[in-house]
Write an enzyme that holds these catalytic residues in place. Sequence first.
Site, short mmCIF file in Angstrom:
data_model
loop_
_atom_site.label_atom_id
_atom_site.label_comp_id
_atom_site.label_asym_id
_atom_site.label_seq_id
_atom_site.Cartn_x
_atom_site.Cartn_y
_atom_site.Cartn_z
N SER A 51 32.45 -5.05 6.28
CA SER A 51 31.86 -5.78 7.41
C SER A 51 31.38 -6.84 6.98
O SER A 51 31.19 -7.23 5.81
CB SER A 51 30.88 -5.12 8.17
OG SER A 51 30.34 -5.49 9.44
N ARG A 296 39.75 -4.60 6.60
CA ARG A 296 39.81 -3.36 7.54
C ARG A 296 39.95 -3.83 9.02
O ARG A 296 39.72 -4.88 9.23
CB ARG A 296 38.04 -2.95 7.57
CG ARG A 296 37.72 -1.81 8.21
CD ARG A 296 38.49 -0.63 7.60
NE ARG A 296 38.04 0.78 8.12
CZ ARG A 296 38.65 1.49 8.79
NH1 ARG A 296 39.80 0.96 9.26
NH2 ARG A 296 38.30 2.34 9.65
N THR A 332 27.89 -3.05 14.34
CA THR A 332 26.97 -2.04 13.87
C THR A 332 25.92 -1.59 14.46
O THR A 332 25.59 -0.36 14.82
CB THR A 332 26.40 -2.67 12.41
OG1 THR A 332 27.42 -3.19 11.69
CG2 THR A 332 25.45 -1.83 11.78
N CYS A 478 50.40 -6.27 5.92
CA CYS A 478 49.62 -5.37 5.19
C CYS A 478 48.96 -6.56 4.01
O CYS A 478 49.68 -7.22 3.51
CB CYS A 478 50.47 -4.51 4.25
SG CYS A 478 49.59 -3.70 2.76
N CYS A 501 46.84 0.70 -1.30
CA CYS A 501 46.28 0.77 -0.39
C CYS A 501 44.59 0.72 -0.09
O CYS A 501 43.90 1.32 -0.98
CB CYS A 501 46.62 2.14 0.53
SG CYS A 501 45.86 2.23 2.24
N CYS A 504 42.75 -0.12 5.35
CA CYS A 504 42.50 -0.94 6.60
C CYS A 504 43.15 -0.27 7.79
O CYS A 504 42.64 -0.82 8.85
CB CYS A 504 42.75 -2.42 6.27
SG CYS A 504 44.59 -2.72 6.43
N CYS A 507 48.82 -1.10 9.28
CA CYS A 507 50.18 -0.63 9.31
C CYS A 507 50.26 0.32 10.37
O CYS A 507 51.58 0.39 11.19
CB CYS A 507 50.51 -0.15 7.86
SG CYS A 507 49.56 1.11 7.28
#
Lengths: 532, 248
Positions: A51, A296, A332, A478, A501, A504, A507
């Site tokens: 974040s 993310r 958050t 990606c 990977c 996130c 895809c």
Amino acid sequence: MTAREIMEYDVVIVGAGPAGLSCAIRLKQQKPELMIAVIEKASEIGAHILSGAVIEPEPLDELLPGWREDPPPVCIAVEKDEIWLLSQKGRRRLPTPPQQKNHGNFIVSLGAMCAWMANKAEALEVDIFPGFAAAEIRYTDEGAVGGVIIGDMGIGRDGEPKDTYMQGIEIHAPITILSEGVRGHLSKQLIKKYALDKDSDPQTYGIGMKELWRVQPGKSIPGLVQHTAGWPLDSMTYGGSFIYHLDKDRIAIGFVCGLDYQDPEFVPFEAFQQMKNHPMVKEMLEGGEILSSGARAIAEGGYQSLPKTEMPGALIIGDSAGTLNVPKIKGTHQAMRCGMLAAEHIAQTSSVDGFDAKLRDSAVVKELHKVRNIRPAFYKGFWRGFIRAAIETVTAGKLPTTLSVHADDTSMRMLDGYTSPDRKWVERTLPPRDRLASVYFAATAHDEDQPVHLQILEPDVCTTRCVAEYNNPCTRFCPAHVYEMVDDEGGQQLQINAANCVHCKTCDIKDPYQIINWVTPEGGSGPNYQNM
Amino acid sequence: MKILVGIKRVVDYNVRIRVLPDGSGVDTDGVKMSVNPFDEIALEEALRIKEAGNAEEVIVISVGGDECQQQLRTGLAMGADRAIQVQTSEPLQPLSVARAFLKIVEREDPGLVILGKQAIDDDNSQTAQMLAALWDRPQATFASKLELNGSSASVTREVDAGLETIEVDLPAVISVDLRMNEPRFVKLPDIMKAKRKPLEVISLDDLDVTVDGQLGISQFTPPPQREKGIMVDDASQLLQELKNRGLL
């Protein structure tokens, strides 16, 4: 196969992010006798959390009074806000809209904060299990959610058990809380099964990429919060950057862009790198080094896209439901409030029934309602969005209209009849050179000898339709270079580098055919983010 | 028979190691810490011996600050019966660690001490050998196979020339290599059980261990960065580029 071992809890929480941990802590504060388990797929708490992050402190004040005397490891009071509109080489300062005034807020590493919160939860005797993936939902005989099934460990790529095979256990609980973060793979199944989204707009997402840098002494001005819009994005692509100045010569820099972009040839990762190459940014980073990097997805649908959050035996909270406030670029505080509200509801009623109505009447949804039209206003381009956003802000969302939110998987244009904008992107010099070099800083790790956790439901589509219609955009959207088209006997084949990977979920979201299904790999796999 | 297994808390092997800007050490801020992978193999072997009925108790031991209790708990969750933390805030080098282990060995009287062949942080590969010398018992290092035959053990060692099999009398110190076994996954219910298993904390001072002869570390330096490469079109250009750089 033998029957799975069973553990019983009163509440099982999937995902140790701010929503899940706030829920666990609040539950224990109000009903210490409850047995609570938190399941987390990351190898340790915070390792999959990514974040910005500038956070509003009010929910922390409420949940953990006195936290200011014992703050999370990375926690710097915001001193100054700046917003810049970039052109390729120039920049213009914009007035700071009220949603982005950060006086009183703090720059944190959300990953480090979650690890810190997990310690608080464990002190209250919450059982937290990092390194275990909640792979499936466990249903009761009545068809309600009754807990989760932990993924098996030690299965080979061929699907056969290896010497180290260990069967996953079942965790039974009358109440299951899904706080998996954006596009949780169990939440996705439950939303479908119980048609939780039948009265809401589709969810829309963004992809956020972030790097933590250690810069040359003096380049970081602790407490400075900068955001940019404009270059390198075309006006039809929503997004911008954040540059948060931390202590110890560190700068957290990131780039977010709407996954409703149209251009099939667009490469979000490259847009981020181009932004870093802008003179204003490059000057800050040059001579420094990357400490960690990752990506993310972000839920941007807000009010219109919020699905029903309750179903028999379970709740969906936080970003799994999509409570992030887009104009504030903050999720958050919303996730934490949502978690606390769920806890209070469960402590009072010992049930999930009625939570959705309570949530919709709460500060969480009121905040989303107020800003509901800002993100969709940008569908018609940057400047029209900018003006509408200003109007919505001045009227505090009281205008009677509500713009509808569109889905991301249908927004991409087919190659035929579409010309990509000339992006005028330049050669750049700052690291990382490419996505593989970037993934290196995510310290992502997956045992190669396990089933591929990115399932292609109709593999033929990739080599027949997709290549012609979109030129395989998975190879570009990606951020971790998981998807590659490689030459094989008799033509091109899709190669999936699943070990790269970073979880996130882009895809799973952006694939125009919706044939990529992200499932949890073996527990403990994935990125190992450091202070992200 | 009791088996004693050493556990060291180290920076996880997936983490990219970074030297602090002032060269005073390695950056561990926000970094994932784990059980030294060779120690996990050592513990797995001890557990297999116990499960085969050849040992009654497996004890894990670590020397360090309270944070190493986390790694001891992992050892307990894997199946060790109890844990001992020798508490010290000072980073110790192999000789001091071996001396601390010896005190515990004298107290617990184990039939086997199984250690990792080295820790992945300092790569010293000394503690096992030093402990064997201090204890005056046989050692079998870099073991990839271990078979117990009553009062002795047959150990296959990975040496430069290939494999070497030796016979050692018990009690002995074994240090294990990578190929010995593949450690098990921790089971979720066992994490709960591990919380209730005994973890004894003894301070280094109470053990009366002499800490001296520690080497001073003057500077940490990262390896030099590789310069950016170029792509050449053909062999002649390659030759030209090499010549231009005075490499041919």
